[in-house]
Enzyme design. Structure first.
Site, PDB file in Angstrom:
ATOM      1  N   THR A   1      -8.087  -3.047  -0.324  1.00  0.00           N
ATOM      2  CA  THR A   1      -7.452  -4.340  -0.073  1.00  0.00           C
ATOM      3  C   THR A   1      -8.428  -5.327   0.541  1.00  0.00           C
ATOM      4  OG1 THR A   1      -5.299  -3.336   0.147  1.00  0.00           O
ATOM      5  CG2 THR A   1      -5.576  -5.429   1.250  1.00  0.00           C
TER       6      THR A   1
ATOM      7  N   THR B   1      -7.356   1.400   2.585  1.00  0.00           N
ATOM      8  CA  THR B   1      -6.811   2.128   3.740  1.00  0.00           C
ATOM      9  C   THR B   1      -5.956   3.339   3.352  1.00  0.00           C
ATOM     10  OG1 THR B   1      -4.859   0.718   3.873  1.00  0.00           O
ATOM     11  CG2 THR B   1      -6.785   0.042   5.171  1.00  0.00           C
TER      12      THR B   1
ATOM     13  N   LYS C   1      -3.294   7.096   8.974  1.00  0.00           N
ATOM     14  CA  LYS C   1      -2.611   5.833   8.663  1.00  0.00           C
ATOM     15  C   LYS C   1      -1.141   5.980   9.043  1.00  0.00           C
ATOM     16  CE  LYS C   1      -1.986   2.326   5.107  1.00  0.00           C
ATOM     17  NZ  LYS C   1      -2.330   1.766   3.793  1.00  0.00           N
TER      18      LYS C   1
ATOM     19  N   GLU D   1       5.424  31.233  14.177  1.00  0.00           N
ATOM     20  CA  GLU D   1       6.687  31.711  13.594  1.00  0.00           C
ATOM     21  C   GLU D   1       6.456  32.529  12.333  1.00  0.00           C
ATOM     22  OE1 GLU D   1      10.247  29.097  13.688  1.00  0.00           O
ATOM     23  OE2 GLU D   1       8.866  27.635  14.564  1.00  0.00           O
TER      24      GLU D   1
HETATM   25  N1  ASP Z   1      -3.822   0.347  -1.776  1.00  0.00           N
HETATM   26  C1  ASP Z   1      -4.858  -0.219  -0.953  1.00  0.00           C
HETATM   27  C2  ASP Z   1      -6.037   0.721  -0.940  1.00  0.00           C
HETATM   28  O1  ASP Z   1      -6.011   1.719  -0.290  1.00  0.00           O
HETATM   29  C3  ASP Z   1      -4.348  -0.490   0.407  1.00  0.00           C
HETATM   30  C4  ASP Z   1      -5.370  -0.984   1.399  1.00  0.00           C
HETATM   31  O2  ASP Z   1      -6.558  -1.006   1.195  1.00  0.00           O
HETATM   32  O3  ASP Z   1      -4.933  -1.365   2.512  1.00  0.00           O
HETATM   33  O4  ASP Z   1      -6.982   0.451  -1.575  1.00  0.00           O
END
Ligand code: ASP
Length: 338
Positions: free
Chosen positions: A22, A101, A174, A295
């Site tokens: 992103t 992310t 995350k 467990e």
């Molecule tokens: N879908 C995106 C990615 O992981 C989300 C982001 O970068 O925040 O490339």
């Protein structure tokens, strides 16, 4: 330390390896939620960060340009090999990797185990695309370069810098699908904080990484298949059988609670373990440890406990571990050390 007054020859040299995400995303307007990840090049991203050239001499290389949902072991191997090729150079003081992310935590952990340098390696992304009102990418990138240029970042393994926070690859996860403050390190806390190129350091990760890591990917072109299977109420055990039939060499159970699963899944996982597939019990619960023989009788069933690693990182460690023949005891020790 303040970097602002550095003359050109004193400036640290930082190489950026760009992979998309992103932070390199673009939308038609500044206020829409839909956008395309990995649409903007590293040169355009750098041009949007005023003053970055004052804290370091920055050079960018485009390694890939994908949303991190499409991150692959092929790309990760390429990034790790590129880091290992450039890190020894005198004109590289630190390396930044731009990345989406969604899978940042796994990629950070993979590089933490496969990059062979003490020099700072910093991953960075953003939650808002570059075209958004209040895009978070430019300041995140500025701070990431500030961390990569900081000699105090050396020897701490792969770090992730976002939202003014510095996280260790082993411990971050995350936590929000959309919030700018998405990464947290719930068990271990922050490694430090970053503010406009100035950093404060709190912690050093205790886990083995980079130069202490035994994993060598220099001749690796493919990783063994390891599947993650999510445990839940009344889960069918045949998901595990299917994974074995598809050729998985390892299976990570994202277990309930302390890495638990129902009887059908225990039976299937025990069949898998008996056939030589390595079964690791992790947890779908975001905090706490998965311990051995709590467990479930791991000794009897032939299972491994993931200890502090979440399922997605337990998968990375298992895929690397399976590059060579190891006993169950040796694999368990890896989860205690890495
Ligand atoms: N879908 C995106 C990615 O992981 C989300 C982001 O970068 O925040 O490339």
């Amino acid at each position: 330390m303040c970097w602002y007054a550095l003359a050109d020859q004193q400036k640290p040299k930082v190489t950026i390896l760009a992979t998309g995400g992103t932070i390199a995303g673009a939308a038609a307007t500044g206020t829409q939620s839909g956008y395309t990840s990995g649409a903007v090049t590293i040169d355009a991203m750098l041009a949007a960060v005023p003053g970055i050239d004052k804290i370091a001499t920055v050079k960018g290389e485009q390694v890939a340009n994908v949303g991190s949902q499409d991150m692959s072991f092929d790309i990760l191997l390429k990034v790790a090999k590129r880091i290992n090729a450039i890190a020894p150079n005198a004109d590289v003081n630190g390396i930044v990797i731009t990345h989406g992310t969604d899978t940042m935590e796994e990629s950070a952990y993979f590089l933490n185990l496969t990059a062979k340098t003490d020099k700072p390696i910093v991953m960075v992304g953003s939650m808002r695309p570059s075209t958004a009102v209040s895009a978070d990418g430019p300041l995140n990138l500025y701070n990431a370069v500030g961390v990569a240029a900081d000699p105090k970042a050396k020897g701490r393994g792969v770090l992730v810098v976002m939202n003014d926070q510095i996280h260790a690859a082993h411990s971050l996860t995350k936590t929000s699908t959309t919030a700018v403050e998405t990464f947290m390190s719930p068990g271990r806390g922050l490694v430090g904080v970053a503010s406009y190129g100035k950093n404060d350091w709190y912690n050093s990760p205790i886990w083995k990484h980079t130069t202490q890591s035994e994993f060598d990917i220099s001749n690796v072109t493919q990783l063994p298949r390891v599947d993650v299977i999510f445990a839940d109420v009344d889960m069918p055990g045949d998901l595990i059988d299917a994974s074995v039939a598809k050729g998985a060499k390892g299976i990570v159970i994202a277990g309930v609670g302390n890495g638990n699963m129902n009887k059908a899944a225990v039976d299937a996982a025990s069949r898998a373990a008996k056939s030589g597939v390595i079964v690791v019990r992790a947890s779908r619960v975001p905090t706490g440890l998965v311990g051995r023989n709590v467990e479930l009788d791991d000794d009897k069933l032939g299972f491994i406990a993931s200890y502090e690693l979440n399922p997605q990182k337990a998968r990375i460690l298992l895929a690397l571990a399976l590059l060579k023949q190891r006993s169950l005891d040796d694999i368990q020790k890896l989860y205690d050390m890495y």
